[in-house]
Design a protein around this motif. Structure first.
Motif, PDB file in Angstrom:
ATOM      1  N   GLY A 186      28.492  46.791  41.533  1.00 33.24           N
ATOM      2  CA  GLY A 186      26.807  46.591  41.560  1.00 33.24           C
ATOM      3  C   GLY A 186      26.019  45.511  40.228  1.00 33.24           C
ATOM      4  N   ALA A 187      27.392  45.041  39.662  1.00 35.17           N
ATOM      5  CA  ALA A 187      26.455  43.832  38.646  1.00 35.17           C
ATOM      6  C   ALA A 187      26.780  42.951  39.310  1.00 35.17           C
ATOM      7  N   MET A 188      27.499  42.475  41.045  1.00 38.94           N
ATOM      8  CA  MET A 188      27.926  40.963  41.228  1.00 38.94           C
ATOM      9  C   MET A 188      26.470  40.739  41.980  1.00 38.94           C
ATOM     10  N   ALA A 189      26.453  39.056  41.556  1.00 37.00           N
ATOM     11  CA  ALA A 189      25.414  38.287  42.957  1.00 37.00           C
ATOM     12  C   ALA A 189      24.932  39.293  44.263  1.00 37.00           C
ATOM     13  N   PRO A 190      23.848  39.472  44.889  1.00 34.74           N
ATOM     14  CA  PRO A 190      24.087  39.643  46.152  1.00 34.74           C
ATOM     15  C   PRO A 190      24.080  39.005  47.638  1.00 34.74           C
ATOM     16  N   VAL A 191      24.985  39.248  48.521  1.00 30.18           N
ATOM     17  CA  VAL A 191      25.022  37.999  49.284  1.00 30.18           C
ATOM     18  C   VAL A 191      24.103  38.630  50.538  1.00 30.18           C
ATOM     19  N   SER A 192      23.309  37.375  50.939  1.00 31.22           N
ATOM     20  CA  SER A 192      22.229  37.503  52.202  1.00 31.22           C
ATOM     21  C   SER A 192      22.947  38.080  53.064  1.00 31.22           C
ATOM     22  N   LYS A 193      22.384  38.581  53.953  1.00 30.82           N
ATOM     23  CA  LYS A 193      22.637  39.224  55.220  1.00 30.82           C
ATOM     24  C   LYS A 193      21.873  38.506  56.438  1.00 30.82           C
ATOM     25  N   LEU A 252      32.325  32.807  37.250  1.00 27.53           N
ATOM     26  CA  LEU A 252      32.249  31.689  37.575  1.00 27.53           C
ATOM     27  C   LEU A 252      32.412  31.454  38.396  1.00 27.53           C
ATOM     28  N   VAL A 253      32.307  32.113  39.591  1.00 26.11           N
ATOM     29  CA  VAL A 253      33.445  31.673  41.310  1.00 26.11           C
ATOM     30  C   VAL A 253      31.652  31.381  42.051  1.00 26.11           C
ATOM     31  N   GLU A 254      30.497  32.802  41.411  1.00 26.45           N
ATOM     32  CA  GLU A 254      29.021  33.249  41.771  1.00 26.45           C
ATOM     33  C   GLU A 254      28.590  31.119  42.061  1.00 26.45           C
ATOM     34  N   LYS A 255      28.937  30.778  40.561  1.00 24.24           N
ATOM     35  CA  LYS A 255      28.496  29.781  39.558  1.00 24.24           C
ATOM     36  C   LYS A 255      28.235  28.499  40.745  1.00 24.24           C
ATOM     37  N   ARG A 256      29.138  28.643  41.419  1.00 27.15           N
ATOM     38  CA  ARG A 256      29.982  27.637  42.034  1.00 27.15           C
ATOM     39  C   ARG A 256      28.797  27.999  43.846  1.00 27.15           C
ATOM     40  N   ARG A 265      33.265  38.206  46.151  1.00 25.11           N
ATOM     41  CA  ARG A 265      33.305  39.296  46.366  1.00 25.11           C
ATOM     42  C   ARG A 265      34.526  39.376  47.213  1.00 25.11           C
ATOM     43  N   ARG A 266      35.298  38.684  47.900  1.00 20.94           N
ATOM     44  CA  ARG A 266      36.804  39.033  48.141  1.00 20.94           C
ATOM     45  C   ARG A 266      37.203  39.081  47.098  1.00 20.94           C
ATOM     46  N   ILE A 267      37.474  38.222  46.193  1.00 22.04           N
ATOM     47  CA  ILE A 267      38.241  38.215  45.386  1.00 22.04           C
ATOM     48  C   ILE A 267      38.303  39.786  43.976  1.00 22.04           C
ATOM     49  N   ARG A 268      36.350  39.800  44.921  1.00 24.35           N
ATOM     50  CA  ARG A 268      36.973  41.411  43.575  1.00 24.35           C
ATOM     51  C   ARG A 268      37.797  42.159  44.086  1.00 24.35           C
ATOM     52  N   GLN A 269      37.368  42.136  45.688  1.00 21.50           N
ATOM     53  CA  GLN A 269      38.550  43.259  46.378  1.00 21.50           C
ATOM     54  C   GLN A 269      40.181  43.194  46.277  1.00 21.50           C
ATOM     55  N   ARG A 270      40.459  42.330  46.054  1.00 24.76           N
ATOM     56  CA  ARG A 270      42.081  41.398  45.945  1.00 24.76           C
ATOM     57  C   ARG A 270      42.155  41.991  44.769  1.00 24.76           C
ATOM     58  N   VAL A 271      41.662  42.023  43.350  1.00 24.50           N
ATOM     59  CA  VAL A 271      41.350  42.380  41.714  1.00 24.50           C
ATOM     60  C   VAL A 271      41.575  43.335  42.267  1.00 24.50           C
ATOM     61  N   SER A 272      40.809  44.596  42.752  1.00 23.29           N
ATOM     62  CA  SER A 272      40.712  45.689  42.838  1.00 23.29           C
ATOM     63  C   SER A 272      41.899  46.595  43.622  1.00 23.29           C
ATOM     64  N   ARG A 308      46.331  31.761  46.095  1.00 22.85           N
ATOM     65  CA  ARG A 308      45.337  30.593  45.816  1.00 22.85           C
ATOM     66  C   ARG A 308      44.178  30.980  45.277  1.00 22.85           C
ATOM     67  N   SER A 309      43.573  31.419  45.276  1.00 23.65           N
ATOM     68  CA  SER A 309      42.433  32.455  45.133  1.00 23.65           C
ATOM     69  C   SER A 309      42.213  32.842  43.790  1.00 23.65           C
ATOM     70  N   LEU A 310      43.485  33.832  43.510  1.00 27.59           N
ATOM     71  CA  LEU A 310      43.608  33.948  42.418  1.00 27.59           C
ATOM     72  C   LEU A 310      45.050  32.941  41.389  1.00 27.59           C
ATOM     73  N   GLU A 311      45.224  31.973  41.828  1.00 27.77           N
ATOM     74  CA  GLU A 311      46.090  30.848  40.892  1.00 27.77           C
ATOM     75  C   GLU A 311      44.948  30.147  40.384  1.00 27.77           C
ATOM     76  N   ASN A 312      43.774  29.702  40.836  1.00 25.85           N
ATOM     77  CA  ASN A 312      42.499  28.882  40.643  1.00 25.85           C
ATOM     78  C   ASN A 312      41.598  29.882  39.692  1.00 25.85           C
ATOM     79  N   ASP A 313      40.946  31.179  40.038  1.00 23.04           N
ATOM     80  CA  ASP A 313      39.988  31.548  39.416  1.00 23.04           C
ATOM     81  C   ASP A 313      40.641  33.009  38.678  1.00 23.04           C
TER      82      ASP A 313
END
Length: 412
Positions: A193-200, A153-157, A164-171, A124-129
């Motif tokens: 390295g160019a993606m928005a950071p995730v607050s830990k 576009l996902v980060e903007k939501r 980041r999860r979607i990036r792993q799947r695409v990779s 679903r994440s691939l089909e939508n985004d």
């Protein structure tokens, strides 16, 4: 040796003729004036002819390089004509290797390793985004900037973690494509390295009881689909993980006995080996308030397979993000997330009943870190869990309307 000037000046004649270069390379000039590169060579004792393309589309320098490549193949005992045919065939096959085609091959290969809910989330994440943006492109032509643009576009939501999860799947799809000879690089690997950071750290959660009760009231006053509101209330009552709530099938709720809802290990957040262990099944006490939610929900979705269905596809679970969006609209963005109800429950119950800490952990389905604790937690303590669950339900819903009232509120 030919020159570009000589080739350009070559005029048409009544009969076709050729202008020789060197090493068997020549230009074939047709009576209509067309000029085509050809290479004469011998392989296996036979004379053969290889067409290299028209001039000037194929320049003199390019024709000579093609001749040199053919000579190199001959030295290696390979027929350049056969190699050209294989190249054309491979190129034709690769032209059909769009990102979506390869991604679905990867998904079909891997989905048996995942539980159904996770597999649905992946595709679903691939089909939508992803597919709407780069799905139709040949996978070899996709670059890092294109992948990053889709993830932005996902980060903007406000969904950096999802991106980041979607990036792993695409990779993973690109790695699959590389191993299959359908791609040469993994552009998704270099965009991290160019993606928005995730607050830990811990997820935001309201843990003080008065604020939590006020939040529940405010959220339930929002304009939203009643199924989403009921899912949120059930989340607050049970302290289950949001994904478990979202993927609840009706057959589990229909099978409730002795005020216990059995959630199979396969649907819990466990390692794959643990998901197959029935001893890891989780029992949720069904309080009076939980039963009210279930009965209210039954009037809306009771005829379908999912208790909380996707609004577009009734046979699929609702998006876990639906509850999060509801909380955000109520003004709790960055203050409380759906998973935060587990912290709310844990904080209050551990402070109020410190002697029951181990049982509270058991109610949260925490996986013990050591074997001794694990052996202790295999003791179900069902009666005490029912008592604590009812105490929590009475406290968190004190003064709240019954679940049936959520069916009457404003809808989105």
């Amino acid at each position: 040796m030919l020159t570009d000037t000589a080739i350009r000046k070559a005029a048409a004649r009544d009969k076709a003729y050729k202008l020789s270069d060197s090493g068997g390379l020549y230009i074939h000039v047709t009576p209509a004036g067309g000029k085509h590169w050809r290479l004469k060579y011998r392989f296996g004792g036979s004379e053969k002819l290889l067409s290299l393309g028209p001039y000037p589309a194929v320049s003199l320098a390019e024709a000579r390089k093609a001749r040199d490549d053919a000579k190199s193949a001959l030295r290696d005992g390979k027929d350049p004509g056969i190699l050209k045919k294989l190249y054309k065939l491979t190129k034709a096959q690769h032209s059909e290797d769009t990102f979506e085609v390869v991604a679905r091959e990867w998904f079909a290969l891997n989905k048996s390793k995942w539980i159904e809910h996770h597999a649905d989330d992946v595709i679903r994440s691939l089909e939508n985004d992803i597919f709407p943006l780069i799905g139709s492109m040949p996978i070899r032509d996709i670059t890092a900037p294109l992948v990053l643009a889709a993830l932005r576009l996902v980060e903007k939501r406000d969904a950096a973690d999802t991106a980041r999860r979607i990036r792993q799947r695409v990779s993973a799809i690109f790695v699959f494509a590389i191993s299959s000879g359908k791609a040469e690089t993994d552009p998704a690997a270099v965009v991290l390295g160019a993606m928005a950071p995730v607050s830990k750290g811990r997820l935001p959660a309201i843990t003080k009881l008065p604020e939590a009760k006020a939040m529940l009231k405010k959220v339930e006053g929002e304009v939203a689909h009643p199924v989403t509101k009921l899912a949120h209330r059930l989340l607050a009552l049970t302290a289950l993980r949001p994904g478990v709530i979202a993927s609840t099938p009706w057959y589990e709720l229909d099978a409730i006995e002795d005020d216990l809802w059995l959630v199979p290990a396969a649907r819990m957040k466990l390692k794959l080996a643990q998901k197959r262990d029935e001893a890891r099944d989780h029992f949720v006490p069904v309080t009076k308030q939980v039963r009210e939610v279930i009965e209210a929900l039954r009037t809306l979705t009771g005829r379908g397979p999912m208790a909380f269905p996707n609004q577009r596809h009734a046979h699929k679970p609702m998006s876990e993000n639906a509850i999060g969006y509801l909380l955000n609209r109520a003004g709790y963005h960055g203050k409380h997330v759906p998973h935060g109800w587990r912290s709310t429950f844990s904080t209050h119950m551990n402070e109020t009943f410190p002697a029951d800490r181990a049982i509270v952990d058991l109610m949260l389905a925490h996986v013990p870190k050591d074997r001794v604790e694990s052996a202790y937690n295999r003791a179900l303590h069902i009666n005490r869990r029912k008592e604590l669950a009812q105490l929590w339900a009475d406290i968190i819903l004190e003064g709240a309307p019954p679940a049936s009232e959520l069916l009457k509120g404003p809808r989105r």
